[in-house]
Motif scaffolding. Structure first.
Motif, PDB file in Angstrom:
ATOM      1  N   HIS A 221     -38.613  88.744  52.811  1.00  0.00           N
ATOM      2  CA  HIS A 221     -38.821  87.688  51.831  1.00  0.00           C
ATOM      3  C   HIS A 221     -40.243  87.826  51.313  1.00  0.00           C
ATOM      4  O   HIS A 221     -41.204  87.506  52.014  1.00  0.00           O
ATOM      5  N   GLY A 222     -40.387  88.327  50.089  1.00  0.00           N
ATOM      6  CA  GLY A 222     -41.722  88.611  49.568  1.00  0.00           C
ATOM      7  C   GLY A 222     -42.374  89.698  50.394  1.00  0.00           C
ATOM      8  O   GLY A 222     -41.789  90.751  50.637  1.00  0.00           O
ATOM      9  N   ASP A 223     -43.581  89.427  50.876  1.00  0.00           N
ATOM     10  CA  ASP A 223     -44.282  90.399  51.711  1.00  0.00           C
ATOM     11  C   ASP A 223     -43.996  90.206  53.193  1.00  0.00           C
ATOM     12  O   ASP A 223     -44.374  91.042  54.013  1.00  0.00           O
ATOM     13  N   ASN A 224     -43.360  89.103  53.543  1.00  0.00           N
ATOM     14  CA  ASN A 224     -43.091  88.787  54.941  1.00  0.00           C
ATOM     15  C   ASN A 224     -41.661  89.158  55.321  1.00  0.00           C
ATOM     16  O   ASN A 224     -40.797  89.353  54.465  1.00  0.00           O
ATOM     17  N   TYR A 225     -41.432  89.220  56.621  1.00  0.00           N
ATOM     18  CA  TYR A 225     -40.111  89.553  57.140  1.00  0.00           C
ATOM     19  C   TYR A 225     -39.615  88.427  58.033  1.00  0.00           C
ATOM     20  O   TYR A 225     -40.404  87.710  58.660  1.00  0.00           O
ATOM     21  N   LEU A 226     -38.294  88.288  58.108  1.00  0.00           N
ATOM     22  CA  LEU A 226     -37.663  87.384  59.054  1.00  0.00           C
ATOM     23  C   LEU A 226     -36.869  88.232  60.042  1.00  0.00           C
ATOM     24  O   LEU A 226     -36.176  89.182  59.641  1.00  0.00           O
ATOM     25  N   ILE A 227     -36.982  87.893  61.308  1.00  0.00           N
ATOM     26  CA  ILE A 227     -36.280  88.605  62.371  1.00  0.00           C
ATOM     27  C   ILE A 227     -35.461  87.595  63.161  1.00  0.00           C
ATOM     28  O   ILE A 227     -35.986  86.568  63.609  1.00  0.00           O
ATOM     29  N   SER A 228     -34.176  87.872  63.332  1.00  0.00           N
ATOM     30  CA  SER A 228     -33.352  86.999  64.180  1.00  0.00           C
ATOM     31  C   SER A 228     -33.212  87.632  65.557  1.00  0.00           C
ATOM     32  O   SER A 228     -33.174  88.856  65.698  1.00  0.00           O
ATOM     33  N   CYS A 229     -33.169  86.795  66.571  1.00  0.00           N
ATOM     34  CA  CYS A 229     -32.863  87.228  67.937  1.00  0.00           C
ATOM     35  C   CYS A 229     -31.566  86.539  68.341  1.00  0.00           C
ATOM     36  O   CYS A 229     -31.464  85.310  68.268  1.00  0.00           O
ATOM     37  N   TRP A 230     -30.608  87.326  68.772  1.00  0.00           N
ATOM     38  CA  TRP A 230     -29.237  86.860  68.957  1.00  0.00           C
ATOM     39  C   TRP A 230     -29.138  85.620  69.838  1.00  0.00           C
ATOM     40  O   TRP A 230     -28.318  84.736  69.586  1.00  0.00           O
ATOM     41  N   HIS A 231     -29.986  85.511  70.855  1.00  0.00           N
ATOM     42  CA  HIS A 231     -29.825  84.397  71.796  1.00  0.00           C
ATOM     43  C   HIS A 231     -30.286  83.058  71.226  1.00  0.00           C
ATOM     44  O   HIS A 231     -30.129  82.034  71.880  1.00  0.00           O
ATOM     45  N   GLY A 232     -30.846  83.044  69.982  1.00  0.00           N
ATOM     46  CA  GLY A 232     -31.136  81.772  69.337  1.00  0.00           C
ATOM     47  C   GLY A 232     -32.540  81.579  68.825  1.00  0.00           C
ATOM     48  O   GLY A 232     -33.097  80.476  68.935  1.00  0.00           O
ATOM     49  N   GLU A 233     -33.118  82.619  68.234  1.00  0.00           N
ATOM     50  CA  GLU A 233     -34.471  82.500  67.686  1.00  0.00           C
ATOM     51  C   GLU A 233     -34.568  83.211  66.346  1.00  0.00           C
ATOM     52  O   GLU A 233     -33.880  84.204  66.119  1.00  0.00           O
ATOM     53  N   ILE A 234     -35.425  82.690  65.472  1.00  0.00           N
ATOM     54  CA  ILE A 234     -35.765  83.368  64.222  1.00  0.00           C
ATOM     55  C   ILE A 234     -37.286  83.374  64.107  1.00  0.00           C
ATOM     56  O   ILE A 234     -37.944  82.353  64.334  1.00  0.00           O
TER      57      ILE A 234
END
Length: 284
Positions: A221-234
C-alpha cells in the motif's frame, strides 16, 4: 549465500526476534464489512480488477497427503456478498492466486492450476516438481508467476508455458507469502516471521524485516507493506523494515490468512479461515 545461512541459523536458535516500533503506525485498519459464513475454510482472497469482483480460494477439508478434489473458488461482490459459491470446482487445497491476461493461476497442493478467468473452467494443471504443499502466488511486472512451497522450502517460477523449480533452500524457513517486485521477490517465512528480499538473478537473499511465526500474505500500500500472520495478526512494515502490529485476533481465534487488496477503495480483504468468512478493512 553465507549471510542468509548464518541469519537463518540464528533465527532457529531464537537469538533474533522481531522488534516492533513504539511510534505510531503510518497506517491503521478499520473494519467495514464481513461476509456470511457459507465459505469453507477460505485461505486466500484476490481482487479481480478486470471484472471488479473478489475471488476466494476455499480449501474446504484440508488433506495435504492426498488430493480430495473438494476445494473451490468463490465469487464475491466488492462489498462482501457471495455471488457464486462454487465458481471454479475440482480443486484440492487451493490457496494463493494471481492473474496473467485471461488466466487465473492458483496454488493447489502440488499443482499450479490455470483457470479461465471468464468461465471458471480449469485450463491446465501445471505440476510442480517434487512439491509438498504450494501456498502463495505472485505475478511479477514481467508476467512471471512465482509460487511458494511452504512445506517443501521451495520457490517455483512459471513463464513461457512452463513451471520450473526456482529455488530449493531450507534456510528460507517454510516460505509462505511471496510478493514480486520489479527487481526482487519478497518472501515471508512462516517458520520464523522473517521477511526476505531475494534477488531474481543471483537468487541470493537477505533479511529485511521481522513479523511473527505463521507469516502468510504480503501486499503493498503506497510505500508500505502489510503482512498477515495466519494465527491472527496483521503488521505494517515500512520500506526500511520498521514494523508495527495493526491487528491481533489470536485470543479470539480469528485467523488472518492470505489477504487481498482493492487499491481504489483502500480496502484489505482478510480470509478468516476456520470462521468461514472474509472480513474487509479500510486502510486509514
Amino acid at each position: 549465500m553465507k549471510t542468509s545461512f548464518f541469519l537463518a541459523s540464528a533465527l532457529l536458535m531464537g537469538s533474533i526476534t522481531a522488534v516492533y516500533s513504539q511510534d505510531s503506525s503510518p497506517l491503521s485498519l478499520t473494519q467495514v464489512w464481513q461476509s456470511d459464513t457459507t465459505l469453507r475454510t477460505p485461505e486466500s482472497v484476490y481482487y479481480d480488477a478486470q471484472n471488479k469482483r473478489l475471488l476466494v480460494a476455499n480449501i474446504n477439508k484440508m488433506n495435504v497427503d492426498a488430493p480430495d478434489g473438494d476445494g473451490f473458488i468463490s465469487v464475491l461482490t466488492t462489498d462482501g456478498k457471495i455471488k457464486t459459491l462454487e465458481w471454479a470446482k475440482g480443486l484440492n487445497d487451493p490457496k494463493g492466486m494471481g492473474v496473467v491476461k485471461n488466466s487465473l493461476f492458483v496454488a493447489d497442493l502440488k499443482d499450479l492450476v490455470e483457470i479461465d478467468l471468464k468461465s471458471g473452467k480449469i485450463i491446465k494443471r501445471h505440476a510442480a516438481p517434487n512439491a509438498v504443499m504450494l501456498n502463495d502466488v505472485s505475478v511479477s511486472p514481467k508476467g512471471e508467476v512465482f509460487a511458494s512451497d511452504s512445506r517443501g522450502h521451495k520457490l517455483y517460477r512459471y513463464a513461457d508455458g512452463k513451471l520450473e523449480l526456482f529455488l530449493d533452500d531450507p534456510n528460507l524457513q517454510a516460505p509462505n507469502g511471496v510478493f514480486a517486485e520489479k527487481d526482487y521477490l519478497i518472501v515471508a517465512s512462516a517458520g520464523t516471521g522473517n521477511l526476505w528480499k531475494l534477488d531474481y538473478n543471483t537468487k541470493k537473499y537477505e533479511s529485511w524485516a521481522m513479523t511473527n511465526k505463521t507469516a502468510d500474505g504480503i501486499l503493498r500500500h503506497g510505500d508500505n507493506y502489510l503482512i498477515s500472520c495466519w494465527h491472527g495478526e496483521i503488521y505494517c512494515v515500512s520500506p526500511s523494515g520498521k514494523t508495527w502490529k495493526l491487528i491481533d485476533s489470536k485470543d479470539a481465534k480469528i485467523n488472518t490468512a492470505d489477504f487481498g487488496y482493492i487499491p481504489q477503495q483502500k480496502k484489505v480483504l482478510v480470509p478468516n479461515f476456520y470462521k468461514n468468512m472474509v472480513t474487509a478493512y479500510e486502510i486509514k
